[in-house]
Design an enzyme around this catalytic site. Structure first.
Site, mmCIF file in Angstrom:
data_model
loop_
_atom_site.group_PDB
_atom_site.id
_atom_site.type_symbol
_atom_site.label_atom_id
_atom_site.label_comp_id
_atom_site.label_asym_id
_atom_site.label_seq_id
_atom_site.Cartn_x
_atom_site.Cartn_y
_atom_site.Cartn_z
ATOM 1 N N GLU A 116 -23.983 22.328 -31.059
ATOM 2 C CA GLU A 116 -22.635 22.906 -30.968
ATOM 3 C C GLU A 116 -22.326 23.224 -29.515
ATOM 4 O OE1 GLU A 116 -21.627 25.911 -33.885
ATOM 5 O OE2 GLU A 116 -22.949 24.983 -35.346
ATOM 6 N N HIS A 234 -11.328 30.405 -31.993
ATOM 7 C CA HIS A 234 -12.003 29.120 -32.242
ATOM 8 C C HIS A 234 -11.033 28.017 -31.860
ATOM 9 C CE1 HIS A 234 -14.253 25.926 -34.109
ATOM 10 N NE2 HIS A 234 -15.228 26.773 -34.381
ATOM 11 N N ARG A 281 -16.753 27.815 -26.169
ATOM 12 C CA ARG A 281 -15.533 27.947 -26.957
ATOM 13 C C ARG A 281 -14.331 28.478 -26.176
ATOM 14 N NH1 ARG A 281 -17.546 30.470 -32.488
ATOM 15 N NH2 ARG A 281 -18.494 28.438 -32.846
ATOM 16 N N HIS A 342 -11.064 34.179 -34.310
ATOM 17 C CA HIS A 342 -12.265 33.800 -35.061
ATOM 18 C C HIS A 342 -13.313 34.899 -35.101
ATOM 19 C CE1 HIS A 342 -15.241 31.076 -36.703
ATOM 20 N NE2 HIS A 342 -16.054 31.270 -35.683
ATOM 21 N N ARG A 377 -19.035 34.689 -27.230
ATOM 22 C CA ARG A 377 -20.221 34.387 -28.041
ATOM 23 C C ARG A 377 -20.531 32.890 -28.068
ATOM 24 N NH1 ARG A 377 -20.834 32.589 -33.169
ATOM 25 N NH2 ARG A 377 -18.741 33.113 -33.887
HETATM 26 C C1 SIN Z 1 -18.238 26.753 -36.459
HETATM 27 O O1 SIN Z 1 -18.821 26.198 -37.387
HETATM 28 O O2 SIN Z 1 -17.624 26.141 -35.588
HETATM 29 C C2 SIN Z 1 -18.267 28.240 -36.385
HETATM 30 C C3 SIN Z 1 -19.628 28.718 -36.147
HETATM 31 C C4 SIN Z 1 -19.598 29.956 -35.304
HETATM 32 O O3 SIN Z 1 -18.612 30.682 -35.290
HETATM 33 O O4 SIN Z 1 -20.582 30.191 -34.588
#
Ligand code: SIN
Length: 511
Positions: A116, A234, A281, A342, A377
């Site tokens: 991610e 997000h 993010r 988010h 975060r």
């Molecule tokens: C996501 O799946 O993009 C959200 C996971 C997160 O908030 O860490």
């Protein structure tokens, strides 16, 4: 008056993990776990991506995860806390596995670790694209099997009860929607695990229960609360008719190769960051906002067309089904996405042991502020923080539990009077919608001095309209929830005013 050894307010990963630990350690103790609606409606339930952690069997390193967390958090994290959480990840993930959580494995029988944004390695354990639901279901099952845990749904904490003379939280007033009674619950330990605040915004990935109740309750009795200006957006919530919550297109989809494109089909992330679509993010959310501002449409696109043959449907069945329901053919159509509120990086201040500034009260999960996240975060560090801190709190409880006595002198406390029969539905819905719309307009990804000041005035106006509405001082559950939303909005505004420099998720264009 009801006496319980532990009162756990909130039943997501944080509350349930702690309850399971203390219930197993002290089989004769009584643990009350409250959910204000059903047990299938928490932020945990909707977590898609997964839980980040360096496993002993992987070729990853703890210091890499520490570094990635610090970079994402703009180095405003507490490094000692980051090192502690990341080092304990493996032990806490083992707890989850022992409680029955099933993380996906590859065809060699090894954990299938996802990637991610902001992670330099694949280190996200997941269960397809519904990891949160898997964790919630398994923890709930575990809790149900422990006879000293009492799981109460539709129980809403109205106020915490504190003893000012020794700065101790000694219980809470709880409204039981089934019996329609307010109960006074005294407890040796109060554990706040009420999750997020997303519902102060119009567009949020959080469910309708995410109204910041625990933070508002704790703040009202004087607990330290910090970092409320650090609301993470997000970058890729599905754009469209969203109802109460925006559907998330997990960052793991970009980890699997998805590409953000603007209205002209250009892949733009390289203009903003060398890590392109997998930048942290805050960077991707601001890039998306910028692209949207320079286009004629209120969204950007996520292109997954080129990864359809790599098992997309199998890996992301919920996302695939949702897109199909909307008529999108992911072999040729792009997914329209936009930023949505988010995650709150701040909250109730806690120390390394999970303790708040008030005796007898712990806070854990999204409602807490531990220092792990800095000002932004890192993806999939939230479930990790919740489970590690539930364990930290448990370990500290081992030291103090046997020495805590019940305090039952609570007669003089005030709590709101609930009147189920008064109907405030329509005017309240209007106020809630107005607050959410204003917060999304003035306090979202990009703020300015003017937008913050305007919001400060608007919150005051809404508060005074709310007071007029409640002139009889008889509340309903929805009005009390709204009171909490107002407190959270006020805190976000106040802390935004106080912040004098931009960092991570906080961006005021006048600074
Ligand atoms: C996501 O799946 O993009 C959200 C996971 C997160 O908030 O860490």
């Amino acid at each position: 008056m009801i006496k319980r050894d532990f009162l756990v307010i909130g039943a997501g990963i944080a509350g349930l993990s702690y309850a399971i630990k203390v219930a197993s350690k002290w089989p004769k103790s009584k643990i009350m776990v409250l959910s204000k609606e059903g047990f299938d409606n928490s932020n945990t339930q909707y977590a898609q991506g997964g839980i980040a952690g360096v496993l002993p069997c992987s070729n990853d390193q703890v210091n890499k995860h520490v570094e990635d967390t610090m970079i994402a958090g703009d180095h405003k994290n507490d490094k000692e806390i980051v090192e502690m959480v990341v080092s304990e990840a493996s032990e806490s993930i083992d707890d989850l596995i022992n409680w029955g959580v099933d993380f996906d494995k590859n065809n060699k029988g090894k954990y299938d670790l996802g990637l991610e944004g902001g992670h330099s390695k694949n280190r996200v354990l997941h269960h397809k694209d519904f990891t949160g639901k898997e964790i919630q279901d398994k923890l709930l099952r575990q809790a149900e099997n422990l006879s000293n845990i009492e799981l109460l749904h539709h129980n809403f904490a109205l106020e915490l009860i504190n003893n000012k003379s020794n700065n101790r939280v000694i219980g809470a007033y709880i409204y039981n929607a089934e019996s329609e009674k307010v109960e006074t619950v005294v407890s040796k330990i109060v554990f706040i695990a009420t999750g997020g605040i997303g519902q102060v915004y119009k567009i949020t990935t959080n469910p309708n229960v995410a109204t910041g109740d625990g933070i508002a309750l704790a703040y009202r009795i004087g607990a330290n609360v910090e970092g409320m200006e650090l609301v993470q957006f997000h970058p890729t919530a599905l754009f469209g008719d969203i109802g109460d919550r925006a559907f998330l297109i997990s960052e793991a989809v970009r980890g699997a190769g998805a590409i953000l494109r603007n209205e002209n089909g250009e892949a733009y992330m390289e203009k903003y960051d060398v890590r392109k679509d997998l930048a942290p993010r805050d960077i991707v959310a601001r890039a998306n906002l910028n692209e949207i501002r320079n286009s004629t449409i209120p969204y950007v696109y996520l292109d997954v067309t080129h990864i359809q043959d790599n098992g997309f449907e199998k890996h992301f069945p919920v996302i695939f089904a949702k897109c199909k329901e909307l008529g999108l053919n992911l072999k040729k159509d792009y997914i329209p996405v936009a930023p949505a509120a988010h995650y709150l990086c701040g909250g109730i201040s806690v120390n390394k042991k999970g303790k708040s500034s008030l005796n007898g009260m712990y806070a854990c999960g999204e409602c807490s502020s531990t220092g792990l996240h800095g000002t932004n975060r890192l993806a999939s560090n939230s479930l990790l923080e919740a489970v590690v801190y539930a364990n930290q709190s448990y370990k500290n409880t081992l030291n103090e539990f046997d020495n805590i006595e019940f305090e039952v002198d609570v007669d003089d406390f005030w709590h709101p009077v609930i009147n189920k029969n008064i109907s405030l539905d329509l005017p309240l819905k209007e106020l809630r919608k107005k607050l959410q719309w204003l917060m999304s307009s003035y306090m979202a990804v990009e703020k300015s001095d003017e937008s913050i000041n305007t919001m400060a005035k608007e919150v005051e106006k809404i508060s005074s309209n709310f007071e007029k509405l409640i002139h009889s001082k008889a509340y309903t559950i929805k009005s009390l929830e709204f009171r909490n939303l107002l407190s959270i909005s006020q805190l976000i505004v106040e802390h935004s005013k106080e912040r004098k420099s931009n960092s991570g998720v906080f961006f005021n264009k006048d600074l």
